[in-house]
Design an enzyme around this catalytic site. Structure first.
Site, PDB file in Angstrom:
ATOM      1  N   HIS A   1       1.054  -1.225   0.201  1.00 62.04           N
ATOM      2  CA  HIS A   1       0.023   0.031   0.049  1.00 62.04           C
ATOM      3  C   HIS A   1       0.783   1.270  -0.171  1.00 62.04           C
ATOM      4  O   HIS A   1       1.102   1.811   0.991  1.00 62.04           O
ATOM      5  CB  HIS A   1      -0.896   0.075   1.445  1.00 62.04           C
TER       6      HIS A   1
ATOM      7  N   SER B   1       4.033   1.005   3.706  1.00 60.53           N
ATOM      8  CA  SER B   1       4.117   0.418   5.002  1.00 60.53           C
ATOM      9  C   SER B   1       3.444  -1.098   5.051  1.00 60.53           C
ATOM     10  O   SER B   1       3.596  -1.495   6.105  1.00 60.53           O
ATOM     11  CB  SER B   1       3.650   1.529   6.080  1.00 60.53           C
ATOM     12  N   HIS B   2       2.696  -1.256   4.009  1.00 58.05           N
ATOM     13  CA  HIS B   2       1.944  -2.802   4.349  1.00 58.05           C
ATOM     14  C   HIS B   2       2.456  -3.530   3.135  1.00 58.05           C
ATOM     15  O   HIS B   2       2.479  -3.051   2.212  1.00 58.05           O
ATOM     16  CB  HIS B   2       0.471  -2.447   4.465  1.00 58.05           C
ATOM     17  N   HIS B   3       2.732  -4.645   3.537  1.00 60.94           N
ATOM     18  CA  HIS B   3       3.414  -5.651   2.454  1.00 60.94           C
ATOM     19  C   HIS B   3       2.893  -7.009   2.421  1.00 60.94           C
ATOM     20  O   HIS B   3       2.647  -7.365   3.630  1.00 60.94           O
ATOM     21  CB  HIS B   3       4.952  -5.634   2.624  1.00 60.94           C
TER      22      HIS B   3
END
Lengths: 196, 499
Positions: B273, B429-431
């Site tokens: 994201h 920051s979101h994976h």
């Protein structure tokens, strides 16, 4: 198999401990760009980082010697990935030698006065080349970390001023038309229903 | 180096973030012996650094310099301490969207894991235990309140962010590690619960390989790290009697699996994201240093994006402001007059994670043109929102555009086709997705119970297992899925334990 004791829990002492690591990391780290800076590189680093926010300037100006630019830069070098550390070093060399490749003058950044360095940085940070721009921004990050990481400078910045949020009402203050672009509404906002 | 140390447990869990800590909590409370291995330090109960560089060195992986390759590098924010990224995020909580749950059931065969009634039970329990609630008005801070004002002015569907911080004092230091331990991150919630149920924790133990016997995972080897230099001091070998659980995050889980000999689809399908932000300067004090770091949002799920208030520590706010020398210093003089909001996009792009030539991860990832178009739309809307809230000037942070915008209509500049990916500073920051779950071994790494198709006894319990991009903050989804999978695993292993 034996049960193991808890490993020792020591806090990572920030700058002091980081500085103490300098000698211990000379070997392997040097191969990956994370080794300690040379004497020349240290001089370059301080002269460049301090030129982002010169002492004798209007606005938030640090006093001479108030900010530990070198310690912060070394901390960044040690804590970064090898590639990022290499990038930071590359940024240092690029800016230090910029008077030659940007202005065509046989000088390094050390030969410029502070306003000259600041002018140089202003050109580099707005350069048309992505690589030049971003490498300079990496140094600006170092300058910002050092500058606002200094408690006395942070205090003067006003960032921690008394909580002012009571003054900010969440109600509507100003109504604006929603049209954004020639292609119309960029996010599909219906003026009457909000976002579809 | 001294001789290796040995240890053992029913389950060895690598990582103490949302996945690892939840697995540890469920399994230890079910009576299994659990050993947690964490590469980062244990900062519980210790004063957290206020200076950003120190905080990043303590708890953020590689000073947030792990970045994607392909076009313009994009830094990835990952925690590296007990609690993982939950110890340095804003504590934002979203349930798995129903649409995504239906897709995973239909297309990936995850019926068992996603049983609606069971999963809802796990979601509800986690919400109860972590004190999840909307950010109260008194903790929204000036940054969030201004976004609320803008949202109302433009008729946007804004609302308070739901967080896991019931005791939040509004210190605006989520990203450095909460100084009050008020956010119920894993280091102050499920890790202590697991320890209280007999679980054990080795911090500063870096796992390197999974050990197999007859094709079954039976342990983990790695190195213990010095707390000061983070250099290896001795090797370790831990044996897992019932299972090895990998929960090292979507970047490092695939590296660990690949180093252990598992390669089929491992590291493929990396998703994220990515987001970007704009800063506005106001005539009234904003006080970014007070309130929850993230308190207000405008979710736009149909447009695959979310707008959020995001308070920055002064170092990053300073870096974000334009200029050099006196022009910069003038802006720095009143740092309490700025607000910053970001747009986070559910990007369609997929990349892959491999080990790089210097040992760290090499993440190939490039946003698609449609992704960038959505991001630019989000930035344009944020600029207009800033003015709607009363900003005097806005700093879009887009290269080759004016550094300062003073007219709302100039937001349209961001949408120009000439604005390229490399002109915008992105951070992810979101994976997810690098060891995706699915019933078909040809197209997935782990099965519906999160056990590796190719290695019995080896489980992946973190965001790596999410098969598609969920479009919302993943912590809650990871925790609920892992809680459910751990419960299934515990039930499966109980008869064996009794026998």
């Amino acid at each position: 198999m034996t049960s193991l004791p808890e490993p020792p829990r020591k806090s990572v002492a920030p700058v002091a401990a980081a500085a103490a690591q300098d000698d211990s990391e000379r070997t392997g780290a040097q191969q990956t760009g994370r080794g300690p800076l040379t004497t020349l590189e240290r001089r370059w680093m301080v002269s460049i980082l301090s030129a982002f926010a010169p002492s004798r300037s209007r606005g938030l100006a640090p006093r001479e010697g108030e900010v530990d630019y070198l310690g912060t830069a070394q901390q960044m070098l040690r804590a970064s990935t090898p590639i990022a550390a290499f990038g930071l070093r590359a940024a240092l060399w690029m800016v230090a030698l910029a008077p030659m490749w940007l202005w065509g003058r046989f000088r390094t950044v050390l030969d410029l006065d502070t306003p000259g360095r600041t002018r140089l940085l202003a050109q580099l940070v707005a350069h048309r080349s992505f690589a030049v721009r971003e490498l300079t921004m990496l140094l600006k990050l170092g300058a910002a970390l050092a500058l606002l990481g200094t408690p006395s400078v942070r205090e003067r910045s006003g960032y921690d001023n008394v909580q002012p949020t009571e003054k900010i009402e969440s109600g509507v203050r100003r109504k604006l038309p929603l049209a954004v672009s020639e292609t119309g509404d960029p996010v599909g906002i219906d003026r009457n229903r909000g976002v579809a | 180096m001294p001789r290796p140390v040995h240890d053992d447990a029913d389950f060895v869990i690598v990582g103490t973030g949302a996945g690892g800590a939840t697995a540890a909590r469920v399994l230890s409370e079910a009576g299994h012996s659990v050993l947690m291995l964490e590469e980062g330090p244990d900062l519980r109960g210790k004063p957290r650094a206020r200076r950003l560089a120190d905080a990043m060195q303590e708890s953020i992986r590689d000073f947030a310099t792990v970045a994607t390759h392909g076009g313009a590098p994009m830094p990835l924010l990952q925690g590296r301490c007990v609690g993982g990224s939950t110890a340095v995020n804003s504590g934002i909580i979203w349930r798995l969207p129903d649409k995504v749950r239906a897709e995973w059931t239909r297309d990936h065969g995850l019926d068992l894991l996603l049983d609606e009634l069971a999963l809802d039970t796990h979601f509800s329990r986690i919400e109860r235990e972590l004190g999840i609630a909307d950010t109260p008005a008194e903790n929204r801070g000036g940054n969030g309140r201004l976004m609320e004002r803008a949202s109302k002015a433009l008729g946007l569907p804004g609302r308070a962010i739901r967080r896991n911080a019931p005791n939040c004092k509004g210190s605006a230091r989520c990203l450095q590690g909460c100084p009050n331990e008020a956010r119920m991150s894993m280091d102050v919630s499920y890790v202590p619960r697991a320890l209280g149920s007999g679980g054990r924790l080795h911090a500063l133990w870096r796992a390197e390989r999974v050990v197999f016997a007859s094709g079954r995972a039976i342990g983990v080897t790695g190195e213990e790290l010095d707390p000061h230099t983070r250099k290896p001091v001795r090797r370790f070998e831990v044996r897992a009697r019932r299972g090895v659980i990998i929960a090292a995050g979507a970047v490092h889980t695939p590296l660990l699996l690949r180093a252990s000999g598992l390669t089929h689809r491992v590291g493929d399908g990396f998703m994220a994201h990515p987001g970007a932000a704009v800063v506005g300067r106001f005539d009234e004090p904003v006080g970014m240093g007070y309130g929850a770091t993230q308190s207000y949002q405008v979710p736009l799920p149909d447009l695959d994006m979310k707008l959020e208030s995001l308070s920055l520590p002064p170092e990053l706010l300073a870096m974000r402001l334009p200029g050099v020398g006196e022009s910069w210093q003038r802006l720095l003089h009143n740092l309490d007059y700025y607000a910053q909001w970001c747009v986070v996009v559910r990007m369609r792009a997929r990349g892959r994670v491999r080990r790089g030539w210097l040992g760290g991860p090499r993440i190939a990832y490039r946003p698609e043109p449609a992704d960038m178009q959505r991001l630019k739309q989000g930035l344009a809307l944020l600029i207009r929102m800033m003015f709607a809230a009363g900003a005097r000037e806005v700093y879009p942070g887009v290269a080759r555009l004016p550094e300062v915008i003073t007219d709302p209509d100039d937001a349209a500049w961001v949408l120009e086709p000439s604005v390229r990916r490399s002109d915008i500073h992105l951070m992810a920051s979101h994976h997810f997705g690098t060891a995706a779950a699915g019933h078909d071994p040809r197209h997935s790494v782990v099965g519906p119970a999160l056990e590796c198709h190719a290695a019995p006894g080896l489980y992946v319990m973190d965001a790596s297992a999410l098969p598609t991009n969920i479009g919302v903050n993943p912590q809650h989804t990871i925790m609920a899925l892992v809680s459910r999978a751990s419960e299934l695993l515990s039930n499966q292993e109980r008869p064996r334990a009794a026998a």
